[in-house]
Scaffold this motif. Structure first.
Motif, short mmCIF file in Angstrom:
data_model
loop_
_atom_site.label_atom_id
_atom_site.label_comp_id
_atom_site.label_asym_id
_atom_site.label_seq_id
_atom_site.Cartn_x
_atom_site.Cartn_y
_atom_site.Cartn_z
N PRO A 12 0.84 -1.20 0.00
CA PRO A 12 0.00 0.00 0.00
C PRO A 12 0.88 1.25 0.00
O PRO A 12 1.99 1.24 0.51
N ASP A 13 0.38 2.30 -0.59
CA ASP A 13 1.14 3.54 -0.62
C ASP A 13 0.80 4.32 0.65
O ASP A 13 -0.05 5.21 0.62
N LEU A 14 1.46 3.96 1.73
CA LEU A 14 1.15 4.55 3.03
C LEU A 14 1.49 6.03 3.09
O LEU A 14 0.84 6.79 3.80
N THR A 15 2.49 6.44 2.34
CA THR A 15 2.86 7.85 2.34
C THR A 15 1.71 8.70 1.78
O THR A 15 1.38 9.74 2.34
N ARG A 16 1.09 8.22 0.70
CA ARG A 16 -0.04 8.97 0.12
C ARG A 16 -1.22 9.00 1.08
O ARG A 16 -1.88 10.03 1.21
N ILE A 17 -1.47 7.90 1.76
CA ILE A 17 -2.56 7.87 2.73
C ILE A 17 -2.29 8.88 3.84
O ILE A 17 -3.17 9.65 4.23
N ALA A 18 -1.06 8.90 4.34
CA ALA A 18 -0.69 9.84 5.41
C ALA A 18 -0.81 11.29 4.94
O ALA A 18 -1.32 12.14 5.68
N GLU A 19 -0.37 11.57 3.73
CA GLU A 19 -0.46 12.93 3.20
C GLU A 19 -1.91 13.37 3.08
O GLU A 19 -2.26 14.51 3.41
N ARG A 20 -2.78 12.49 2.60
CA ARG A 20 -4.20 12.83 2.44
C ARG A 20 -4.85 13.07 3.80
O ARG A 20 -5.63 14.02 3.95
N LEU A 21 -4.53 12.24 4.78
CA LEU A 21 -5.12 12.42 6.10
C LEU A 21 -4.64 13.72 6.73
O LEU A 21 -5.43 14.45 7.34
N LEU A 85 2.06 16.51 -10.64
CA LEU A 85 0.84 17.32 -10.51
C LEU A 85 -0.36 16.44 -10.16
O LEU A 85 -1.17 16.79 -9.30
N ARG A 86 -0.48 15.28 -10.82
CA ARG A 86 -1.58 14.35 -10.49
C ARG A 86 -1.48 13.90 -9.03
O ARG A 86 -2.49 13.83 -8.33
N HIS A 87 -0.26 13.62 -8.58
CA HIS A 87 -0.06 13.23 -7.18
C HIS A 87 -0.49 14.36 -6.24
O HIS A 87 -1.19 14.12 -5.25
N LEU A 88 -0.11 15.57 -6.57
CA LEU A 88 -0.49 16.73 -5.75
C LEU A 88 -2.01 16.88 -5.71
O LEU A 88 -2.58 17.09 -4.63
N LEU A 89 -2.67 16.76 -6.83
CA LEU A 89 -4.12 16.88 -6.87
C LEU A 89 -4.79 15.78 -6.05
O LEU A 89 -5.76 16.03 -5.32
N PHE A 90 -4.27 14.56 -6.11
CA PHE A 90 -4.82 13.45 -5.35
C PHE A 90 -4.63 13.67 -3.85
O PHE A 90 -5.55 13.50 -3.06
N VAL A 91 -3.42 14.07 -3.47
CA VAL A 91 -3.11 14.25 -2.04
C VAL A 91 -3.91 15.39 -1.43
O VAL A 91 -4.35 15.31 -0.28
N THR A 92 -4.13 16.46 -2.18
CA THR A 92 -4.82 17.63 -1.63
C THR A 92 -6.33 17.58 -1.76
O THR A 92 -7.02 18.42 -1.19
N SER A 93 -6.86 16.61 -2.47
CA SER A 93 -8.32 16.55 -2.66
C SER A 93 -9.12 16.46 -1.36
O SER A 93 -10.24 16.97 -1.32
N PRO A 94 -8.59 15.87 -0.27
CA PRO A 94 -9.38 15.88 0.97
C PRO A 94 -9.68 17.28 1.51
O PRO A 94 -10.60 17.44 2.31
#
Length: 172
Positions: A12-21, A85-94
Motif C-alpha cells: 500500500p502507498d502509506l505515504t499517500r494515505i498519510a499525506e491525504r489524512l 501534478l496528479r499526485h499533488l491533486l490526489f493528495v490535496t483533494s481531501p
C-alpha cells in the motif's frame, strides 16, 4: 472467504494515505472554526453558510496547490511534471471533502429537519468526533493498544478544542 492481500507484491502507498489524512485534518480544523463562527453569529443564512464552507474549502485547496507548486519550483528548479501534478491533486483533494459534513447538515436544515444554528453546532461536534476517531485509529495503527489509541484521539480532540476555545473566547 476472501484471501488476505499479499502486501509483498502490492504494497500500500502509506505515504499517500498519510499525506491525504494530514490535509484532511488541517481542513477539518479550519471548517470547525468557520462553522462555529457562523453558529456564534446567530445571523447566518443557509446560502451564507453554504458559500462560506465551499469558499473556505476551495480557498484552502487553491492556497495549498499554489504553495506546493511554488515550493516544488524552488526546491527542484523546475515545474512539476504530469505525474507530480496528479499526485499533488490526489493528495490535496481531501481539502475539498472536509466541507461535506457541514453541507449535509445545512441541507437538512434547509429542508427544515433542524434549525440552522443547531446544525452548525452539530457539525462542530461531528467534526471533532471525527478527529478523535482518526487519532484513535492512528494510535491503534502504531500498535500501542487501546490506551495509546485513546490518548492519540484525545490529543486530536485537544487540538480541536483549542480551536473551539479560541473561537469562543474571541466571541466570533
Amino acid at each position: 472467504m476472501t484471501k488476505p492481500v499479499d502486501h509483498s507484491t502490492h504494497p500500500p502507498d502509506l505515504t499517500r494515505i498519510a499525506e491525504r489524512l494530514k490535509e484532511r485534518i488541517y481542513a477539518e480544523l479550519t471548517i470547525i472554526a468557520v462553522t462555529l463562527g457562523l453558529a456564534l453569529s446567530g445571523s447566518a443564512t443557509h446560502l451564507a453558510v453554504t458559500l462560506s464552507v465551499i469558499g473556505t474549502c476551495l480557498g484552502l485547496w487553491l492556497a495549498t496547490l499554489a504553495a506546493e507548486v511554488q515550493a516544488h519550483r524552488i526546491a527542484h528548479g523546475r515545474m512539476m511534471n504530469g505525474a507530480e501534478l496528479r499526485h499533488l491533486l490526489f493528495v490535496t483533494s481531501p481539502l475539498m471533502t472536509a466541507g461535506v459534513g457541514p453541507l449535509i447538515l445545512v441541507s437538512l436544515s434547509a429542508l427544515q429537519v433542524l434549525a440552522l444554528t443547531p446544525a452548525l453546532y452539530l457539525s462542530v461536534a461531528v467534526d471533532s468526533a471525527a478527529m478523535f476517531i482518526w487519532g484513535c485509529v492512528s494510535g491503534r495503527r502504531m500498535g500501542g493498544g487501546a490506551w495509546a489509541a485513546v490518548a492519540s484521539g484525545l490529543v486530536n480532540l485537544l487540538i480541536g478544542g483549542i480551536v473551539i476555545a479560541v473561537k469562543l473566547t474571541a466571541g466570533h
